[in-house]
Design a protein around this motif. Structure first.
Motif, PDB file in Angstrom:
ATOM      1  N   ARG A 149       0.969  -1.397   0.327  1.00 19.91           N
ATOM      2  CA  ARG A 149       0.147  -0.332  -0.047  1.00 19.91           C
ATOM      3  C   ARG A 149       0.840   1.134   0.267  1.00 19.91           C
ATOM      4  O   ARG A 149       1.447   1.241   0.270  1.00 19.91           O
ATOM      5  N   LYS A 150       0.410   2.512  -0.765  1.00 16.65           N
ATOM      6  CA  LYS A 150       1.141   3.814  -0.404  1.00 16.65           C
ATOM      7  C   LYS A 150       1.751   4.006   0.395  1.00 16.65           C
ATOM      8  O   LYS A 150       2.360   4.976   1.191  1.00 16.65           O
ATOM      9  N   GLN A 151       0.230   4.559   0.908  1.00 15.64           N
ATOM     10  CA  GLN A 151       0.298   5.304   2.414  1.00 15.64           C
ATOM     11  C   GLN A 151       0.368   3.732   3.673  1.00 15.64           C
ATOM     12  O   GLN A 151      -0.821   3.141   4.384  1.00 15.64           O
ATOM     13  N   GLN A 152       1.293   3.372   4.054  1.00 17.78           N
ATOM     14  CA  GLN A 152       1.740   1.797   4.716  1.00 17.78           C
ATOM     15  C   GLN A 152       1.299   2.509   6.780  1.00 17.78           C
ATOM     16  O   GLN A 152       2.212   3.832   7.093  1.00 17.78           O
ATOM     17  N   ARG A 153       1.009   2.074   7.362  1.00 19.91           N
ATOM     18  CA  ARG A 153       0.884   2.080   8.894  1.00 19.91           C
ATOM     19  C   ARG A 153       1.967   1.071   9.633  1.00 19.91           C
ATOM     20  O   ARG A 153       2.442   0.282   9.387  1.00 19.91           O
ATOM     21  N   GLU A 154       1.643   1.583  10.720  1.00 21.81           N
ATOM     22  CA  GLU A 154       2.745   0.894  11.637  1.00 21.81           C
ATOM     23  C   GLU A 154       1.923  -0.764  12.182  1.00 21.81           C
ATOM     24  O   GLU A 154       0.794  -0.609  12.258  1.00 21.81           O
ATOM     25  N   HIS A 155       2.532  -1.327  11.944  1.00 20.10           N
ATOM     26  CA  HIS A 155       2.380  -3.068  12.391  1.00 20.10           C
ATOM     27  C   HIS A 155       2.294  -3.155  13.613  1.00 20.10           C
ATOM     28  O   HIS A 155       3.648  -3.448  14.052  1.00 20.10           O
ATOM     29  N   PRO A 156       1.363  -3.132  14.536  1.00 18.56           N
ATOM     30  CA  PRO A 156       1.794  -3.622  16.025  1.00 18.56           C
ATOM     31  C   PRO A 156       2.347  -5.182  15.827  1.00 18.56           C
ATOM     32  O   PRO A 156       1.912  -6.111  15.291  1.00 18.56           O
ATOM     33  N   PRO A 157       3.151  -5.779  17.239  1.00 15.12           N
ATOM     34  CA  PRO A 157       3.703  -6.639  16.727  1.00 15.12           C
ATOM     35  C   PRO A 157       3.224  -8.010  17.247  1.00 15.12           C
ATOM     36  O   PRO A 157       2.040  -7.615  17.991  1.00 15.12           O
ATOM     37  N   ILE A 158       3.441  -9.052  17.246  1.00 14.17           N
ATOM     38  CA  ILE A 158       2.475 -10.484  17.658  1.00 14.17           C
ATOM     39  C   ILE A 158       3.524 -10.741  18.749  1.00 14.17           C
ATOM     40  O   ILE A 158       4.494 -10.863  18.413  1.00 14.17           O
ATOM     41  N   HIS A 159       2.252 -11.388  19.722  1.00 11.25           N
ATOM     42  CA  HIS A 159       3.517 -11.705  21.066  1.00 11.25           C
ATOM     43  C   HIS A 159       2.920 -13.272  20.968  1.00 11.25           C
ATOM     44  O   HIS A 159       1.174 -13.596  20.798  1.00 11.25           O
ATOM     45  N   ILE A 160       3.697 -14.346  21.245  1.00 12.06           N
ATOM     46  CA  ILE A 160       3.805 -14.908  21.889  1.00 12.06           C
ATOM     47  C   ILE A 160       3.525 -16.009  23.143  1.00 12.06           C
ATOM     48  O   ILE A 160       5.218 -15.245  23.173  1.00 12.06           O
ATOM     49  N   ASP A 161       2.753 -16.720  24.080  1.00 10.37           N
ATOM     50  CA  ASP A 161       3.133 -15.857  25.744  1.00 10.37           C
ATOM     51  C   ASP A 161       3.806 -15.003  26.451  1.00 10.37           C
ATOM     52  O   ASP A 161       5.293 -14.864  27.120  1.00 10.37           O
ATOM     53  N   GLY A 162       3.651 -14.119  25.754  1.00 15.74           N
ATOM     54  CA  GLY A 162       4.161 -12.623  26.407  1.00 15.74           C
ATOM     55  C   GLY A 162       5.766 -12.144  25.571  1.00 15.74           C
ATOM     56  O   GLY A 162       6.325 -11.486  25.811  1.00 15.74           O
ATOM     57  N   THR A 163       6.346 -13.007  24.644  1.00 14.48           N
ATOM     58  CA  THR A 163       7.228 -12.001  23.763  1.00 14.48           C
ATOM     59  C   THR A 163       6.570 -12.237  22.121  1.00 14.48           C
ATOM     60  O   THR A 163       6.310 -12.384  21.412  1.00 14.48           O
ATOM     61  N   VAL A 164       7.673 -10.878  22.069  1.00 10.55           N
ATOM     62  CA  VAL A 164       7.229 -10.632  20.947  1.00 10.55           C
ATOM     63  C   VAL A 164       7.663 -11.580  20.192  1.00 10.55           C
ATOM     64  O   VAL A 164       9.357 -11.909  19.782  1.00 10.55           O
ATOM     65  N   VAL A 165       7.322 -11.563  18.841  1.00 12.03           N
ATOM     66  CA  VAL A 165       7.671 -12.182  17.381  1.00 12.03           C
ATOM     67  C   VAL A 165       8.512 -11.280  16.431  1.00 12.03           C
ATOM     68  O   VAL A 165       8.156 -10.279  16.607  1.00 12.03           O
ATOM     69  N   GLU A 166      10.170 -11.909  16.634  1.00  8.55           N
ATOM     70  CA  GLU A 166      10.673 -11.117  15.722  1.00  8.55           C
ATOM     71  C   GLU A 166       9.975 -11.315  14.477  1.00  8.55           C
ATOM     72  O   GLU A 166       9.901 -11.716  13.362  1.00  8.55           O
ATOM     73  N   ARG A 167       9.853  -9.389  13.574  1.00  5.93           N
ATOM     74  CA  ARG A 167       9.623  -9.299  12.298  1.00  5.93           C
ATOM     75  C   ARG A 167      10.709  -9.652  11.476  1.00  5.93           C
ATOM     76  O   ARG A 167      11.498  -8.676  12.042  1.00  5.93           O
ATOM     77  N   VAL A 168      11.273  -9.683  10.514  1.00  8.29           N
ATOM     78  CA  VAL A 168      12.071 -10.243   9.369  1.00  8.29           C
ATOM     79  C   VAL A 168      11.410  -9.911   8.086  1.00  8.29           C
ATOM     80  O   VAL A 168      10.587  -9.236   7.748  1.00  8.29           O
TER      81      VAL A 168
END
Length: 337
Positions: A149-168
């Motif tokens: 999309r041309k106008q991108q927004r911030e993407h909130p991270p995904i949490h599993i068991d309270g830990t943030v999943v790394e975005r690659v």
């Protein structure tokens, strides 16, 4: 992703010792649910329980009796694991769960920034894992977001068991390097480097066989998925490897374009004949007056125009024309007429 205001989130799941955590009693219940003969279920239970294991390192350790898991390296184990996880399926229509033995990927199509279904899917997967004695390795689990999309927004991270999943930005998925831009430079650079490392002092005849068995398989692995959208620069780099191999073997070798065409044609025929294939619905027959012709939505992006599906239908048909009543469709004749 040709639709407006959409993007995709992909969660590449990593399990901790997936094969070793199978509970045989749970597996047998699932096998019975699938309709397998009770005698066969009992045989599987007998096979997986009471297994002695030792470690040989100079001396032999005291035997340990195992009653969980499936033997690693056993031909039957991948099948048993696939049957064990057969009920791990998506609960929302906008999501898909792709499984290949212990490789599991959650793919969510996000529309109008509403990630509710995707996040619920991830939570449901976590619950399913707890119920089936599988442990998610959050540190090795990665997420990729494909957003054009041309106008991108911030993407909130995904949490599993309270830990943030790394975005690659790239991930090696079943030997194919996928990037968040859906370009294939990372993948082609990797396979070119790998192919160039395979050199042996053999006769031309043996080298040709070696190329067809080893180098060609490296260059053409999953070629139907990525070759259509390769850049000209990527294709030239790949073809240079083929030309170099030709000089070494002294014989003519098939071009990658030809290999891609052959495999696309073969794969498309398999999909059309298999009613259970996930992509079978994309080959939609037209009315009975146009037997052997298939309809495909008009591609709004170059990514879709160069994809396997449109290429495959063109190959099968040998023609491409627009309907008068529906300009946004393509008509493809299966018989080439």
């Amino acid at each position: 992703m040709d639709k407006r205001n959409t993007y995709v989130r992909m969660l590449f799941i990593d399990y901790s010792s997936a094969f070793n955590t199978i509970v045989p009693s749970k597996l047998v219940i699932k096998l019975e649910t699938l309709g397998l003969d009770p005698a066969l279920c009992n045989w599987v239970l007998e096979f997986l329980t009471g297994r002695p294991q030792v470690v040989r390192l100079g001396n032999i350790s005291t035997p340990l009796i195992l009653n969980t898991g499936a033997p690693q390296g056993c031909v039957l184990s991948p099948l048993l694991y696939s049957l064990f996880t057969h009920d791990c399926v998506a609960t929302h229509a906008s999501n898909s769960i792709i499984k290949f033995v212990d490789d599991t990927t959650v793919v969510g199509l996000i529309t109008n920034n509403d990630e509710t279904a995707y996040r619920e899917e991830v939570s449901a997967l976590g619950v399913w894992c707890q119920e089936n004695n599988l442990t998610l390795n959050v540190n090795k689990t990665k997420e990729m977001i494909v957003d054009f999309r041309k106008q991108q927004r911030e993407h909130p991270p995904i949490h599993i068991d309270g830990t943030v999943v790394e975005r690659v930005v790239s991930f090696k998925f079943l030997s194919v390097h996928i990037t968040d831009k859906l370009n294939w430079s990372t993948h082609t650079d990797s396979i070119v480097k790998k192919a160039q490392q395979q050199k042996f002092g053999l006769s031309p005849k043996a080298l040709t066989k070696f190329y067809r068995c080893t180098i060609e398989s490296i260059l053409s692995g999953c070629i139907t998925a990525w070759y259509g959208n390769c850049s000209a620069h990527n294709r030239k780099a790949l073809q240079r490897v083929v030309r170099s191999a030709q000089r070494t073997t002294g014989g003519k070798l098939p071009a990658l374009q030809d290999s891609c065409t052959t495999r696309c044609h073969r794969k498309a025929i398999k999909i059309i004949k298999d009613n259970n294939h996930p992509s079978h619905c994309l080959f939609t027959p037209l009315s009975s007056r146009r037997q052997g012709q298939y309809r495909c939505i008009k591609a709004g992006t170059e990514r879709l125009k160069n994809s396997f599906y449109l290429k495959a239908i063109r190959l099968l048909s040998g023609c491409c024309q627009h309907t008068d009543s529906t300009p946004a469709t393509l008509i493809m004749g299966m018989d080439g007429n």
